[in-house]
Motif scaffolding. Structure first.
Motif, short mmCIF file in Angstrom:
data_model
loop_
_atom_site.label_atom_id
_atom_site.label_comp_id
_atom_site.label_asym_id
_atom_site.label_seq_id
_atom_site.Cartn_x
_atom_site.Cartn_y
_atom_site.Cartn_z
N SER A 63 -71.13 21.25 0.42
CA SER A 63 -72.04 20.51 -0.47
C SER A 63 -71.25 19.74 -1.52
O SER A 63 -71.58 18.58 -1.82
CB SER A 63 -73.00 21.49 -1.15
N VAL A 64 -70.23 20.37 -2.10
CA VAL A 64 -69.42 19.69 -3.12
C VAL A 64 -68.73 18.46 -2.53
O VAL A 64 -68.76 17.36 -3.11
CB VAL A 64 -68.39 20.66 -3.72
N VAL A 65 -68.12 18.64 -1.35
CA VAL A 65 -67.43 17.51 -0.71
C VAL A 65 -68.42 16.40 -0.37
O VAL A 65 -68.14 15.21 -0.59
CB VAL A 65 -66.69 18.00 0.56
N GLY A 66 -69.58 16.78 0.18
CA GLY A 66 -70.58 15.78 0.53
C GLY A 66 -71.07 15.01 -0.69
O GLY A 66 -71.22 13.78 -0.64
N GLN A 67 -71.30 15.72 -1.78
CA GLN A 67 -71.75 15.06 -3.00
C GLN A 67 -70.69 14.07 -3.50
O GLN A 67 -71.02 12.97 -3.97
CB GLN A 67 -72.04 16.10 -4.08
N MET A 68 -69.43 14.47 -3.42
CA MET A 68 -68.35 13.57 -3.87
C MET A 68 -68.30 12.30 -3.01
O MET A 68 -68.15 11.18 -3.53
CB MET A 68 -67.00 14.29 -3.78
N ILE A 69 -68.44 12.46 -1.71
CA ILE A 69 -68.40 11.30 -0.81
C ILE A 69 -69.56 10.36 -1.10
O ILE A 69 -69.38 9.13 -1.20
CB ILE A 69 -68.43 11.76 0.66
N PHE A 70 -70.77 10.90 -1.25
CA PHE A 70 -71.93 10.06 -1.51
C PHE A 70 -71.85 9.39 -2.88
O PHE A 70 -72.31 8.26 -3.06
CB PHE A 70 -73.21 10.89 -1.40
N PHE A 71 -71.26 10.09 -3.86
CA PHE A 71 -71.11 9.50 -5.18
C PHE A 71 -70.11 8.34 -5.15
O PHE A 71 -70.34 7.28 -5.75
CB PHE A 71 -70.65 10.56 -6.18
N LEU A 72 -69.00 8.52 -4.45
CA LEU A 72 -68.02 7.44 -4.32
C LEU A 72 -68.62 6.25 -3.60
O LEU A 72 -68.34 5.09 -3.93
CB LEU A 72 -66.78 7.94 -3.58
N ARG A 73 -69.47 6.54 -2.64
CA ARG A 73 -70.14 5.45 -1.92
C ARG A 73 -71.07 4.68 -2.86
O ARG A 73 -71.13 3.45 -2.83
CB ARG A 73 -70.90 6.02 -0.74
N GLN A 95 -74.44 10.95 7.41
CA GLN A 95 -75.23 11.52 6.33
C GLN A 95 -76.24 12.52 6.86
O GLN A 95 -76.44 13.61 6.28
CB GLN A 95 -75.94 10.37 5.62
N SER A 96 -76.88 12.21 7.98
CA SER A 96 -77.89 13.10 8.57
C SER A 96 -77.26 14.38 9.10
O SER A 96 -77.80 15.47 8.91
CB SER A 96 -78.65 12.38 9.68
N LEU A 97 -76.11 14.24 9.77
CA LEU A 97 -75.44 15.43 10.30
C LEU A 97 -74.96 16.33 9.17
O LEU A 97 -75.03 17.56 9.28
CB LEU A 97 -74.26 15.01 11.19
N TRP A 98 -74.47 15.74 8.09
CA TRP A 98 -73.96 16.53 6.96
C TRP A 98 -75.08 17.39 6.36
O TRP A 98 -74.93 18.58 6.17
CB TRP A 98 -73.39 15.59 5.91
N THR A 99 -76.21 16.74 6.07
CA THR A 99 -77.34 17.48 5.50
C THR A 99 -77.94 18.43 6.52
O THR A 99 -78.38 19.53 6.17
CB THR A 99 -78.41 16.51 4.99
N GLY A 100 -77.96 18.03 7.80
CA GLY A 100 -78.50 18.90 8.84
C GLY A 100 -77.71 20.19 8.99
O GLY A 100 -78.28 21.26 9.20
N LEU A 101 -76.38 20.11 8.88
CA LEU A 101 -75.55 21.30 8.95
C LEU A 101 -75.82 22.24 7.79
O LEU A 101 -75.85 23.47 7.95
CB LEU A 101 -74.07 20.91 9.00
N LEU A 102 -76.03 21.68 6.61
CA LEU A 102 -76.34 22.51 5.45
C LEU A 102 -77.69 23.20 5.61
O LEU A 102 -77.83 24.39 5.29
CB LEU A 102 -76.34 21.65 4.18
N VAL A 103 -78.68 22.48 6.11
CA VAL A 103 -79.99 23.09 6.35
C VAL A 103 -79.89 24.19 7.39
O VAL A 103 -80.48 25.27 7.24
CB VAL A 103 -81.00 22.01 6.79
N SER A 104 -79.12 23.95 8.46
CA SER A 104 -78.94 24.98 9.49
C SER A 104 -78.27 26.22 8.93
O SER A 104 -78.62 27.36 9.30
CB SER A 104 -78.11 24.41 10.65
N ALA A 105 -77.30 26.04 8.03
CA ALA A 105 -76.63 27.19 7.42
C ALA A 105 -77.61 28.02 6.60
O ALA A 105 -77.59 29.26 6.65
CB ALA A 105 -75.47 26.71 6.55
#
Length: 330
Positions: A63-73, A95-105
């Motif tokens: 989640s932290v890494v994903g947030q950083m990537i989306f913020f830089l974008r 973006q969809s796969l990233w959030t989908g993996l978090l939801v699956s977890a």
């Protein structure tokens, strides 16, 4: 004048989006900082074979890494609007796969808790496998069928057409349905257990309480996005995306940490009161979960236990002490 006002509006909207993304990252990092001590004490020391250990680390730091990537974008680090259409499709998939993996977890964490509540029952295991497999197939088929038909705006958000709205409904209903099934299974098992117990059972209370608020919080994000996406502007869409990952990380980590801390306190109580153990049957479903029915259906002992020194101890003192301390901490 019209061009100047449009430019000022676009700059203001971009600034608001950046503030929104930064606030979600700040909250997530703050949550990591205030719980890092508990993470070291209760998560890092677990066996590497514990699935919840890796689910915790995954949901927290992905989640932290994903947030950083989306913020830089959003800052234009990778590219600036209008974004090339050739970039939008792979970006949306990522973006969809990233959030989908978090939801699956998170769904797996819910599933492990349900599996523990039902004492590793074979039928509940088969039911969970069926639910997760169905969820996976529906999502994969929807992605394969709908994604090639998506069209995107200058910010790489899908345009609201028949294909995108139909896919959005499926991606909303499917995870909410899975989490609803898991929540109902939790309540079906937890509520009768709490009613039958002579004393309140803190572990079952924690499982039901945390599962309820996490389910409600995550479902609100899913339903709000699914119902109102067609009417939302760029800012609330970005708000939902950035804060959704933060909520996923916050909820999943609390689900695991609260049980892990309670388990650690219960272990200390067991050592202090070894003749009246509580929650001592390990389900082998992650180091932090115990057999939650072990004390709920247990009849109170009829005889006075004897201490190692041979002295008789008062049964009220022994039976009440562990529960009173646990209930005060919970």
């Amino acid at each position: 004048m019209a061009d100047s006002s449009d430019l000022a509006k676009a700059i203001l909207e971009t600034q608001q989006i950046n503030y929104c993304s930064l606030s979600s990252i700040a909250f997530l990092i703050w949550d990591v900082c205030i719980t890092f001590g508990d993470e070291v004490n209760y998560i890092w020391r677990q066996s590497n074979r514990s699935p919840t250990k890796w689910l915790f680390l995954f949901t927290r730091y992905v989640s932290v890494v994903g947030q950083m990537i989306f913020f830089l974008r959003s800052l234009g680090f990778f590219w600036t609007p209008p974004m090339p259409r050739s970039i939008c499709h792979p970006w949306f998939i990522f973006q969809s796969l990233w959030t989908g993996l978090l939801v699956s977890a998170v769904e797996l964490i819910f599933g492990i808790r349900v599996y523990a509540l039902y004492q590793s029952s074979r039928w509940i295991r088969n039911l969970l496998l069926f639910v997760f497999a169905s969820n996976f197939l529906v999502v994969i088929i929807t992605y394969a069928a709908m994604l090639p038909k998506f069209q995107y705006n200058d910010d790489c958000f899908p345009l609201t057409n028949v294909n995108s709205l139909e896919a959005l409904r499926i991606w909303t209903v499917t995870p909410v349905s899975v989490q609803t099934v898991l929540m109902l299974l939790t309540l079906i098992k937890a509520i009768p257990s709490m009613r039958k117990s002579i004393h309140k059972t803190p572990l079952i209370l924690v499982v039901a309480r945390d599962g309820a608020w996490a389910y409600i919080l995550i479902s609100i994000f899913f339903l709000y996005d699914g119902i109102f996406y067609n009417f939302l502007s760029l800012l609330p869409r970005t708000l939902i995306l950035s804060w959704f990952m933060t909520v996923i990380s916050f909820s999943s980590c609390r689900l695991i940490l609260n049980i892990a801390k309670l388990r650690d306190r219960e272990s200390i109580t067991d050592r202090d009161h070894e003749h009246f153990p509580e929650f001592t049957s390990d389900l082998q479903v992650g180091q932090e979960l115990y057999e939650m029915e072990s004390t709920a259906n247990r009849d109170p002992p009829l005889a006075y236990p004897v201490t190692p020194t041979g002295a008789r101890r008062d049964i009220k003192e022994i039976s009440a002490s562990p529960h009173s301390r646990l209930e005060e901490s919970v």
